[in-house]
Design a protein around this motif. Structure first.
Motif, PDB file in Angstrom:
ATOM      1  N   VAL A  10      -7.064  -3.421   9.026  1.00  0.00           N
ATOM      2  CA  VAL A  10      -8.492  -3.635   8.798  1.00  0.00           C
ATOM      3  C   VAL A  10      -8.727  -5.036   8.251  1.00  0.00           C
ATOM      4  O   VAL A  10      -8.129  -5.436   7.248  1.00  0.00           O
ATOM      5  CB  VAL A  10      -9.065  -2.588   7.808  1.00  0.00           C
ATOM      6  CG1 VAL A  10     -10.574  -2.758   7.671  1.00  0.00           C
ATOM      7  CG2 VAL A  10      -8.719  -1.177   8.262  1.00  0.00           C
ATOM      8  N   LEU A  70      -3.149   1.288  10.690  1.00  0.00           N
ATOM      9  CA  LEU A  70      -4.530   0.793  10.675  1.00  0.00           C
ATOM     10  C   LEU A  70      -4.545  -0.609  10.086  1.00  0.00           C
ATOM     11  O   LEU A  70      -4.104  -0.823   8.959  1.00  0.00           O
ATOM     12  CB  LEU A  70      -5.434   1.700   9.834  1.00  0.00           C
ATOM     13  CG  LEU A  70      -5.352   3.212  10.039  1.00  0.00           C
ATOM     14  CD1 LEU A  70      -6.362   3.918   9.128  1.00  0.00           C
ATOM     15  CD2 LEU A  70      -5.595   3.590  11.485  1.00  0.00           C
ATOM     16  N   CYS A  87       1.058   4.818  -2.948  1.00  0.00           N
ATOM     17  CA  CYS A  87       0.934   6.254  -2.703  1.00  0.00           C
ATOM     18  C   CYS A  87       1.340   6.508  -1.256  1.00  0.00           C
ATOM     19  O   CYS A  87       1.076   5.693  -0.381  1.00  0.00           O
ATOM     20  CB  CYS A  87      -0.512   6.668  -2.934  1.00  0.00           C
ATOM     21  SG  CYS A  87      -0.765   8.415  -2.751  1.00  0.00           S
ATOM     22  N   SER A  88       1.959   7.651  -1.029  1.00  0.00           N
ATOM     23  CA  SER A  88       2.414   7.982   0.320  1.00  0.00           C
ATOM     24  C   SER A  88       1.262   8.035   1.309  1.00  0.00           C
ATOM     25  O   SER A  88       0.179   8.505   1.002  1.00  0.00           O
ATOM     26  CB  SER A  88       3.107   9.338   0.310  1.00  0.00           C
ATOM     27  OG  SER A  88       3.388   9.721   1.638  1.00  0.00           O
ATOM     28  N   THR A  89       1.518   7.555   2.515  1.00  0.00           N
ATOM     29  CA  THR A  89       0.500   7.657   3.557  1.00  0.00           C
ATOM     30  C   THR A  89       0.821   8.795   4.521  1.00  0.00           C
ATOM     31  O   THR A  89       0.254   8.884   5.602  1.00  0.00           O
ATOM     32  CB  THR A  89       0.371   6.336   4.346  1.00  0.00           C
ATOM     33  OG1 THR A  89       1.644   6.030   4.911  1.00  0.00           O
ATOM     34  CG2 THR A  89      -0.092   5.203   3.449  1.00  0.00           C
ATOM     35  N   TYR A  90       1.749   9.658   4.105  1.00  0.00           N
ATOM     36  CA  TYR A  90       2.020  10.854   4.900  1.00  0.00           C
ATOM     37  C   TYR A  90       0.817  11.785   4.819  1.00  0.00           C
ATOM     38  O   TYR A  90       0.289  12.025   3.735  1.00  0.00           O
ATOM     39  CB  TYR A  90       3.268  11.566   4.364  1.00  0.00           C
ATOM     40  CG  TYR A  90       3.624  12.795   5.149  1.00  0.00           C
ATOM     41  CD1 TYR A  90       4.176  12.683   6.422  1.00  0.00           C
ATOM     42  CD2 TYR A  90       3.396  14.076   4.641  1.00  0.00           C
ATOM     43  CE1 TYR A  90       4.486  13.810   7.164  1.00  0.00           C
ATOM     44  CE2 TYR A  90       3.707  15.209   5.370  1.00  0.00           C
ATOM     45  CZ  TYR A  90       4.248  15.067   6.634  1.00  0.00           C
ATOM     46  OH  TYR A  90       4.549  16.183   7.364  1.00  0.00           O
ATOM     47  N   ARG A 138       0.842  -1.205   0.000  1.00  0.00           N
ATOM     48  CA  ARG A 138       0.000   0.000   0.000  1.00  0.00           C
ATOM     49  C   ARG A 138       0.882   1.262   0.000  1.00  0.00           C
ATOM     50  O   ARG A 138       0.573   2.251  -0.664  1.00  0.00           O
ATOM     51  CB  ARG A 138      -0.929  -0.021   1.216  1.00  0.00           C
ATOM     52  CG  ARG A 138      -1.731   1.262   1.439  1.00  0.00           C
ATOM     53  CD  ARG A 138      -2.709   1.523   0.306  1.00  0.00           C
ATOM     54  NE  ARG A 138      -3.336   2.855   0.407  1.00  0.00           N
ATOM     55  CZ  ARG A 138      -2.792   3.974   0.008  1.00  0.00           C
ATOM     56  NH1 ARG A 138      -1.565   3.981  -0.493  1.00  0.00           N
ATOM     57  NH2 ARG A 138      -3.437   5.121   0.126  1.00  0.00           N
ATOM     58  N   HIS A 145      -1.466   1.589   6.252  1.00  0.00           N
ATOM     59  CA  HIS A 145      -2.611   0.726   6.554  1.00  0.00           C
ATOM     60  C   HIS A 145      -2.741  -0.425   5.576  1.00  0.00           C
ATOM     61  O   HIS A 145      -2.210  -0.392   4.478  1.00  0.00           O
ATOM     62  CB  HIS A 145      -3.912   1.528   6.592  1.00  0.00           C
ATOM     63  CG  HIS A 145      -4.174   2.353   5.371  1.00  0.00           C
ATOM     64  ND1 HIS A 145      -3.602   3.585   5.180  1.00  0.00           N
ATOM     65  CD2 HIS A 145      -4.939   2.136   4.277  1.00  0.00           C
ATOM     66  CE1 HIS A 145      -4.014   4.088   4.029  1.00  0.00           C
ATOM     67  NE2 HIS A 145      -4.826   3.219   3.452  1.00  0.00           N
ATOM     68  N   LYS A 171      -5.929  -3.324   4.408  1.00  0.00           N
ATOM     69  CA  LYS A 171      -7.249  -3.963   4.588  1.00  0.00           C
ATOM     70  C   LYS A 171      -7.089  -5.326   3.950  1.00  0.00           C
ATOM     71  O   LYS A 171      -7.099  -5.449   2.723  1.00  0.00           O
ATOM     72  CB  LYS A 171      -8.307  -3.118   3.871  1.00  0.00           C
ATOM     73  CG  LYS A 171      -9.736  -3.604   4.036  1.00  0.00           C
ATOM     74  CD  LYS A 171     -10.719  -2.538   3.528  1.00  0.00           C
ATOM     75  CE  LYS A 171     -12.150  -2.854   3.878  1.00  0.00           C
ATOM     76  NZ  LYS A 171     -12.807  -3.749   2.916  1.00  0.00           N
ATOM     77  N   ILE A 202      -0.128   7.468   8.189  1.00  0.00           N
ATOM     78  CA  ILE A 202      -1.099   6.411   8.513  1.00  0.00           C
ATOM     79  C   ILE A 202      -0.961   5.218   7.555  1.00  0.00           C
ATOM     80  O   ILE A 202      -1.814   5.006   6.701  1.00  0.00           O
ATOM     81  CB  ILE A 202      -2.556   6.922   8.500  1.00  0.00           C
ATOM     82  CG1 ILE A 202      -2.854   7.702   7.201  1.00  0.00           C
ATOM     83  CG2 ILE A 202      -2.858   7.780   9.694  1.00  0.00           C
ATOM     84  CD1 ILE A 202      -4.350   7.801   6.944  1.00  0.00           C
TER      85      ILE A 202
END
Lengths: 154, 102
Positions: free
Chosen positions: A105, A103, A55-58, A51, A67, A69, A65
């Motif tokens: 999920v 996160l 794309c950056s989760t900044y 993930r 994460h 799922k 964040i």
């Protein structure tokens, strides 16, 4: 509102020692594993890194964040790490983070309430006041209380 | 100016809703009208209607995945960005979108 389904004091760490993104994510995954929230820690780690590549989760203000799922998650959860020292999150963008929300999920989690709470927490992370509070509070109960306060209207 | 937006990300858990909030806030601050459709974990919410699409000056796609029902926007001016761009700089996304119109 079942915030405590998602997070507890054993899923919060302050003063986390880590030198890079992978190490930080691994250490947060360790906490999820200990709390029996995962089916496969290895697969979840891979899913989260996959993930990250998309794309950056900044999300600004020194917060990220990461994460996933996925079916590697047994129970939808949040792990929070406050780092001892900021680490570089994206080489390209030169973003440094000191607070990381991982996160996890469960991919068949049909409980909309869980997802609403996660979306609500994520939205809170854009608010400067919320991040200021989170930055200044270092005891786990205080951090939990912050989320309880902000999700009680849900 | 009337702006519409769609936000979506692969897992639909966090970024979709963060980007939607950021766009609404920035549009309000810049004095524009905006409606944001989210395509996330709860499916399509706040769906953009045909008459709203007709009236809109520009549509922002803040997505890291495919837009569901993209055919609704045929012939419209589209400003396409990643879902994280509005989260870190929503005002720029809106200004860039508007600059495509004027």
């Amino acid at each position: 509102m079942e915030l405590l389904d998602l997070i507890n004091e054993n899923l919060i760490v302050t003063g986390l020692e880590a030198s890079n993104k992978e190490e930080t994510i691994k250490k947060l995954i360790d906490m999820l594993e200990k709390e029996e929230r995962l089916i496969s820690r290895e697969k979840f780690f891979e899913d989260v890194l996959f993930r990250e590549q998309l794309c950056s989760t900044y999300v600004g203000q020194g917060v990220a964040i990461p994460h996933g799922k996925t079916d590697a998650v047994k129970k939808t959860s949040v792990a929070i790490g406050k780092l001892a020292k900021p680490i570089e999150w994206d080489e390209k963008e030169n973003n440094y983070v000191n607070i990381v929300f991982l996160l996890a999920v469960q991919d068949k989690d049909a409980d909309n309430q869980h997802l609403r709470i996660l979306a609500n927490i994520a939205t809170k992370l854009m608010e400067k006041d919320f991040i200021d509070n989170l930055t200044s509070i270092n005891d786990k109960d205080g951090i939990l209380a912050l989320f309880r306060e902000d999700t009680k209207e849900l | 100016m009337k702006i519409l937006a769609i936000t979506a990300c692969p897992s639909g858990v966090a970024h979709t809703y963060m980007a939607a909030n950021a766009l609404k806030k920035a549009a309000q601050e810049l004095g524009h009208e905006i409606k944001v459709e989210t395509q996330g974990a709860f499916g399509i919410e706040n769906e953009l209607k045909a008459n709203e699409i007709k009236e809109a000056a520009v549509i922002i796609f803040a997505v890291d995945t495919k837009v569901t029902k993209e055919e609704r926007f045929a012939g419209k001016i589209i400003h396409r960005v990643t879902v994280s761009e509005p989260i870190t700089n929503a005002k720029k996304v809106i200004s860039d979108a508007i600059s495509k119109v004027v």
